[in-house]
Design a protein around this motif. Sequence first.
Motif, short mmCIF file in Angstrom:
data_model
loop_
_atom_site.label_atom_id
_atom_site.label_comp_id
_atom_site.label_asym_id
_atom_site.label_seq_id
_atom_site.Cartn_x
_atom_site.Cartn_y
_atom_site.Cartn_z
N UNK A 218 0.82 -1.21 0.00
CA UNK A 218 0.00 0.00 0.00
C UNK A 218 0.85 1.26 0.00
N UNK A 219 1.78 1.36 0.94
CA UNK A 219 2.54 2.61 1.12
C UNK A 219 3.87 2.62 0.39
N UNK A 265 -10.37 6.18 0.42
CA UNK A 265 -9.88 7.42 1.02
C UNK A 265 -8.94 7.12 2.17
N UNK A 266 -9.27 6.09 2.96
CA UNK A 266 -8.38 5.70 4.05
C UNK A 266 -7.02 5.26 3.54
N UNK A 267 -7.01 4.51 2.43
CA UNK A 267 -5.74 4.09 1.84
C UNK A 267 -4.95 5.29 1.33
N UNK A 268 -5.65 6.23 0.70
CA UNK A 268 -4.98 7.44 0.21
C UNK A 268 -4.38 8.23 1.38
N UNK A 289 6.09 0.37 7.69
CA UNK A 289 4.64 0.28 7.88
C UNK A 289 4.33 -1.12 8.39
N UNK A 290 3.90 -1.18 9.65
CA UNK A 290 3.59 -2.49 10.24
C UNK A 290 2.27 -3.02 9.71
#
Length: 385
Positions: A218-219, A265-268, A289-290
Amino acid sequence: MRNRGRAAGVMKERLPEGTYIELVQSLFGLTLPAVIMTLCFVGTGAYILSRHEDDLLLLFYGIGIIASVVRLAVLFGLRAKARTPGLGGHVARSIERRFGYSYIAFAAAFGLFSARAYGAVETDLHIPLVAMVFGYGAGVAATVSLRLWVSVTAILIAIVPMILVSLFMPGGAHWGTGVLTGLFLGGGVLSMVQRYRETSSQISMRRLMETLARQDSLTGLPNRLVLRERFDALAAGSDESALIAVHCVDINRLEPVNEMYGHMAGDALLKAVAQRLRRVVRGDNLVIHLNGDDFVVIQPNMTEPREAELLAHQIVANLDKSYAVAGEDIIITANIGYAVDMQSGAELERLLVAAERALLSGKRGASGVAASEGDPWRGHAHAAA
């Protein structure tokens, strides 16, 4: 012409840096063929000169010996440097240039010697000469084919001159030798191009898979595997006076964002948080990022615990700002708990637990930053005093 254009196009392809470095390192994988080629050139050249006196041939032979010695010196002199873990692209390019120039220099001397010898010596001496030429081609294909600008340039410079001489000599045997050698040369070049394509593609794919296995999807930040490897390396190879801090970062109000604007939106939002963490945490510090809204920052090589407190406040100050997500300005807050220990021999699990406890304590006290109480480094410091 099509094959030559194809090879030239492949040589100009841009590779991922990691793939390129591995291909440069492949130049130093085998050293025995270069030693054997030097011995064969010295021995065969001396035998031919003993049978046929020729000043020009002697000149090319002498240049070839010097170029071969230089080539071996570069090969063995740079081998350890080329195999250094963490070799950078700039150093790899410098190593490749020095290797390539020395390799091509010998190829030029070898080509001049072979062409002159084929046109000047007795027919029975063509047998060891042609055998040496084919041996050289096989050595190039076996050792340097993964760097095409070196292998294709060297093999053409070394073999084409003899082919041209043989084609203009009278007699079907000479013409046949030139044609057959040319056909084998063309096939060899195509094989090297194909091997390069396949190997570079395999290396790039393997490195991509390794990266994906060590990266949060994701990040784009490193994951737990990198956290463990990096921390263990830091704890094992540090100065005994250095301190290390583990920061546990928690993002507040992520769930309301998911519920109100959706998980996209949470992922963004998490991606934006990761970008800000990258900007704040630099140098030899590491951001992990855990999972979910939890991040970990490793801060090694500190001289005093105050540095950990300063970084923690800096992180909170940068994260506690608005984010443009889903067409809205979303404001979140962050909490950090951190723990400090002597870096040499530090234990990751113990510091993570201490930092998480400090994080929970900071949340209950409505404080953005909280330090672990009774950090192990204090005991070490008193013992040292």
